[in-house]
Design a protein around this motif. Structure first.
Motif, PDB file in Angstrom:
ATOM      1  N   GLY A 369       0.427 -10.303  11.547  1.00 53.16           N
ATOM      2  CA  GLY A 369       1.799  -9.040  12.085  1.00 53.16           C
ATOM      3  C   GLY A 369       1.643  -7.062  12.762  1.00 53.16           C
ATOM      4  N   ALA A 370      -0.036  -7.317  11.975  1.00 57.06           N
ATOM      5  CA  ALA A 370      -0.865  -5.875  11.696  1.00 57.06           C
ATOM      6  C   ALA A 370      -0.043  -5.214  11.409  1.00 57.06           C
ATOM      7  N   VAL A 371       0.048  -5.563   9.832  1.00 58.48           N
ATOM      8  CA  VAL A 371       1.009  -4.714   8.827  1.00 58.48           C
ATOM      9  C   VAL A 371      -0.069  -4.664   7.270  1.00 58.48           C
ATOM     10  N   ARG A 372      -0.223  -3.631   7.007  1.00 51.16           N
ATOM     11  CA  ARG A 372      -1.731  -3.015   6.201  1.00 51.16           C
ATOM     12  C   ARG A 372      -0.912  -2.372   5.396  1.00 51.16           C
ATOM     13  N   GLY A 373      -1.522  -3.172   4.075  1.00 49.62           N
ATOM     14  CA  GLY A 373      -0.954  -2.976   2.524  1.00 49.62           C
ATOM     15  C   GLY A 373      -2.565  -1.983   2.059  1.00 49.62           C
ATOM     16  N   VAL A 374      -2.794  -2.516   0.702  1.00 48.54           N
ATOM     17  CA  VAL A 374      -4.409  -2.085   0.189  1.00 48.54           C
ATOM     18  C   VAL A 374      -4.112  -3.651  -1.133  1.00 48.54           C
ATOM     19  N   GLU A 375      -5.562  -3.734  -1.472  1.00 51.29           N
ATOM     20  CA  GLU A 375      -5.722  -4.435  -2.296  1.00 51.29           C
ATOM     21  C   GLU A 375      -5.982  -3.788  -3.632  1.00 51.29           C
ATOM     22  N   LEU A 376      -5.398  -3.527  -4.967  1.00 44.86           N
ATOM     23  CA  LEU A 376      -5.265  -2.854  -6.237  1.00 44.86           C
ATOM     24  C   LEU A 376      -5.235  -4.087  -7.153  1.00 44.86           C
ATOM     25  N   GLY A 377      -6.691  -5.358  -6.586  1.00 50.68           N
ATOM     26  CA  GLY A 377      -6.750  -5.977  -8.324  1.00 50.68           C
ATOM     27  C   GLY A 377      -8.324  -5.976  -8.691  1.00 50.68           C
ATOM     28  N   SER A 378      -9.271  -7.310  -8.326  1.00 50.11           N
ATOM     29  CA  SER A 378     -10.356  -7.248  -8.822  1.00 50.11           C
ATOM     30  C   SER A 378     -11.801  -6.683  -8.075  1.00 50.11           C
ATOM     31  N   PHE A 379     -10.652  -6.367  -6.246  1.00 53.47           N
ATOM     32  CA  PHE A 379     -11.899  -6.001  -5.634  1.00 53.47           C
ATOM     33  C   PHE A 379     -11.851  -4.205  -5.637  1.00 53.47           C
ATOM     34  N   ALA A 380     -10.554  -3.921  -6.101  1.00 52.02           N
ATOM     35  CA  ALA A 380     -10.376  -2.610  -6.260  1.00 52.02           C
ATOM     36  C   ALA A 380     -11.046  -2.066  -7.837  1.00 52.02           C
ATOM     37  N   PHE A 381     -10.433  -2.779  -8.457  1.00 50.50           N
ATOM     38  CA  PHE A 381     -10.455  -2.921  -9.676  1.00 50.50           C
ATOM     39  C   PHE A 381     -11.824  -3.903 -10.870  1.00 50.50           C
ATOM     40  N   PRO A 382     -12.788  -3.045 -10.015  1.00 48.32           N
ATOM     41  CA  PRO A 382     -13.695  -4.439 -11.145  1.00 48.32           C
ATOM     42  C   PRO A 382     -14.257  -4.487 -12.596  1.00 48.32           C
ATOM     43  N   ASP A 383     -13.946  -5.530 -13.495  1.00 47.24           N
ATOM     44  CA  ASP A 383     -14.488  -5.392 -15.146  1.00 47.24           C
ATOM     45  C   ASP A 383     -13.546  -4.946 -15.888  1.00 47.24           C
ATOM     46  N   THR A 384     -12.249  -4.576 -15.410  1.00 45.46           N
ATOM     47  CA  THR A 384     -11.485  -4.569 -15.766  1.00 45.46           C
ATOM     48  C   THR A 384      -9.771  -5.207 -15.978  1.00 45.46           C
ATOM     49  N   ASP A 385     -10.273  -6.054 -15.830  1.00 46.90           N
ATOM     50  CA  ASP A 385      -8.673  -7.387 -15.987  1.00 46.90           C
ATOM     51  C   ASP A 385      -7.557  -6.677 -15.524  1.00 46.90           C
ATOM     52  N   ARG A 386      -7.992  -5.969 -14.062  1.00 52.46           N
ATOM     53  CA  ARG A 386      -6.072  -6.281 -13.580  1.00 52.46           C
ATOM     54  C   ARG A 386      -5.669  -7.149 -13.083  1.00 52.46           C
ATOM     55  N   PRO A 387      -4.598  -7.493 -12.361  1.00 53.75           N
ATOM     56  CA  PRO A 387      -3.593  -8.269 -11.760  1.00 53.75           C
ATOM     57  C   PRO A 387      -4.091  -8.696 -10.671  1.00 53.75           C
ATOM     58  N   GLU A 388      -3.537  -9.360  -9.603  1.00 52.94           N
ATOM     59  CA  GLU A 388      -4.648  -9.313  -8.573  1.00 52.94           C
ATOM     60  C   GLU A 388      -2.931  -8.583  -7.450  1.00 52.94           C
ATOM     61  N   PHE A 389      -3.119  -7.087  -7.636  1.00 52.46           N
ATOM     62  CA  PHE A 389      -2.130  -7.175  -6.911  1.00 52.46           C
ATOM     63  C   PHE A 389      -2.187  -6.586  -5.031  1.00 52.46           C
ATOM     64  N   VAL A 390      -1.551  -6.710  -4.352  1.00 55.33           N
ATOM     65  CA  VAL A 390      -0.983  -6.150  -2.794  1.00 55.33           C
ATOM     66  C   VAL A 390       0.124  -5.036  -2.991  1.00 55.33           C
ATOM     67  N   ARG A 391      -1.144  -3.667  -3.431  1.00 57.97           N
ATOM     68  CA  ARG A 391       0.339  -2.747  -3.093  1.00 57.97           C
ATOM     69  C   ARG A 391       0.775  -2.259  -1.358  1.00 57.97           C
ATOM     70  N   LEU A 392       2.068  -2.781  -0.915  1.00 62.02           N
ATOM     71  CA  LEU A 392       2.555  -1.821   0.383  1.00 62.02           C
ATOM     72  C   LEU A 392       3.336  -0.327  -0.168  1.00 62.02           C
ATOM     73  N   ALA A 393       2.440   0.064   0.127  1.00 59.51           N
ATOM     74  CA  ALA A 393       3.659   1.537  -0.354  1.00 59.51           C
ATOM     75  C   ALA A 393       4.029   2.267   1.032  1.00 59.51           C
ATOM     76  N   VAL A 394       5.372   2.825   0.786  1.00 58.71           N
ATOM     77  CA  VAL A 394       6.156   3.021   1.912  1.00 58.71           C
ATOM     78  C   VAL A 394       6.107   4.407   1.817  1.00 58.71           C
ATOM     79  N   PRO A 395       5.889   4.839   3.217  1.00 59.80           N
ATOM     80  CA  PRO A 395       5.964   6.685   3.406  1.00 59.80           C
ATOM     81  C   PRO A 395       6.787   7.110   3.070  1.00 59.80           C
ATOM     82  N   ARG A 396       7.036   8.352   3.097  1.00 59.42           N
ATOM     83  CA  ARG A 396       8.088   8.842   2.997  1.00 59.42           C
ATOM     84  C   ARG A 396       8.561   9.135   3.948  1.00 59.42           C
ATOM     85  N   ARG A 397      10.257   9.155   4.266  1.00 59.27           N
ATOM     86  CA  ARG A 397      11.093   9.472   6.079  1.00 59.27           C
ATOM     87  C   ARG A 397       9.950   9.249   6.540  1.00 59.27           C
ATOM     88  N   THR A 398      10.067   8.176   7.015  1.00 58.30           N
ATOM     89  CA  THR A 398       8.960   7.994   8.446  1.00 58.30           C
ATOM     90  C   THR A 398       8.995   6.226   8.898  1.00 58.30           C
TER      91      THR A 398
END
Length: 446
Positions: A369-398
């Protein structure tokens, strides 16, 4: 609060074959996708929001003097009023402020404790020869957990690190409010007081990363009984009163598209911070910002602690979470103030962590759907044992309801095809591992 649109832009969903081509050309890294090919951009809420008419009006007053800018004096007054911080050293954005502060604080072999380091914070600590250690509370990184203040700093974890490393190697204890890497969860004022005491015990500088201080104050008002009858503005000042130093990105709760600062109570740091700021950011009364941006920033800080604004802001993020969950993708609950965190580890349980299920889900959201989010898991934080999250951050008043509904429809298409998802392999990455997710290139795994 309801907002009226006084300026409009266009956004379309490119044809599917174009989206596939864009992904291949981008090396399956969504940072490399041009914005013109994105329908709803939830990559970040940093600097991507819409300014108010009062902010645009203030920009006309911008004083572009190199030294002694009146616009800086206006920002300084707003910081003192809204945040209770006396000394303000401006920077072009939050990571510029991090460079200035951590370069003055951290030396080779030091350890910096944080409730959970974000990517640029972690990178600045490493760049200065330090070791970042995360001290989230139990359950903070577990999507199945519940709690009012899962963003808190685990002081016992901090004490264990100090016992191992020695307190003379811990120059700073950092609390990020809200805790971005722990699904945007808030931090209680009680916890900030406890961390203040801990920092005093080990003679460390207490730093608050205040990028989302207003959103954190909103949650304190709603969830911490001692502050139920207190205004958000008063809570904002209270929670920052425990800090020796504050790092601020105006691109979040400053409601502007650029800007940041280091705020200081500890005058022993002031000279070192000011000299680094002159070297890396600009003179002390502009810090890499135009005068017009300083003016907009001053107005935005005051708008950010308006309770009606914060209610609409947090409600919109919660609304998006409901739509995504109804579409069949699991989300982290309770929902934070700036983003929805999708649990890719559960949605794509068949994709192993070393094939980056979060990145796979983020790519599929764009593909469908041409929706852009960002991975915040093992790709973004190597060797940190983070959960495999995808963050969908909402711009303010947009964005409006129809944009959120499009994201929900896209999530449904992704959920329907989840069992066919494939992982990814990195084929090129930069030398600094902590920043690889910004520019690495990937390809679908065999």
């Amino acid at each position: 609060m309801h907002f009226t649109s006084k300026m409009a832009g266009t956004a379309t969903v490119p044809p599917r074959d174009e989206r596939e081509t864009r992904l291949r050309e981008a090396g399956y890294n969504l940072f490399n996708i041009p914005s013109e090919a994105v329908a709803v951009d939830l990559l970040t809420d940093s600097g991507t929001g819409t300014m108010s008419d009062d902010q645009w009006a203030a920009m006309v007053r911008g004083d572009e003097a190199y030294a002694g800018s009146e616009s800086f004096a206006n920002l300084e007054a707003a910081v003192r009023e809204v945040m209770g911080i006396e000394h303000v050293v401006p920077a072009h954005q939050g990571r510029g402020a991090e460079n200035v502060l951590y370069g003055a604080l951290v030396e080779e072999g030091d350890v910096v404790l944080n409730n959970t380091h974000f990517d640029t914070t972690r990178a600045h600590v490493v760049e200065n020869g330090g070791r970042p250690i995360d001290c989230p509370v139990d359950g903070a990184l577990d999507p199945a957990s519940t709690g009012d203040f899962l963003g808190n700093f685990d002081v016992e974890c901090g004490r264990a690190a100090v016992e191992e490393m020695g307190e003379d190697r811990v120059p700073a204890v950092v609390v990020t409010i809200t805790n971005n890497s722990a699904a945007g969860q808030p931090v209680s004022v009680e916890n900030l007081r406890e961390v203040r005491g801990f920092a005093d015990e080990i003679d460390a500088t207490m730093v608050v990363d205040a990028c989302r201080f207003a959103e954190n104050a909103h949650f304190v008002q709603r969830r911490e009984p001692a502050f139920a009858g207190t205004s958000v503005a008063d809570i904002a000042r209270e929670q920052l009163s425990y800090a020796d130093a504050v790092v601020m990105s105006g691109k979040k709760d400053g409601l502007v598209n650029i800007g940041g600062f280091v705020g200081l109570r500890d005058e022993s740091l002031l000279d070192a911070v000011e000299q680094r700021a002159i070297l890396y950011e600009g003179f002390l009364t502009y810090g890499g910002m135009a005068g017009r941006d300083l003016e907009a920033f001053a107005v935005g800080l005051r708008e950010a602690v308006q309770e009606s604004y914060l209610e609409s802001r947090v409600d919109q993020v919660r609304e998006l979470a409901d739509l995504i969950e109804a579409a069949g993708l699991p989300v982290y609950r309770p929902v934070g103030g700036h983003a929805v965190y999708v649990d890719a580890g559960s949605a794509y349980a068949h994709v192993p962590d070393d094939r980056f299920p979060g990145q796979a889900l983020a790519v599929d959201l764009y593909r469908e759907g041409a929706v852009r989010g960002v991975e915040l898991g093992s790709f973004a934080f190597p060797d940190t044992d983070r959960p495999e999250f995808v963050r969908l951050a909402v711009p303010r008043r947009t964005y409006h309801r129809e944009h959120l509904e499009h994201v929900g429809e896209t999530a449904a298409a992704v959920a329907e095809r989840a069992d066919r998802a494939v992982g990814y392999d990195i084929v090129a990455e930069p030398p600094m591992e902590e920043l690889r997710h910004f520019s690495a290139r990937l390809e679908p795994a065999d």
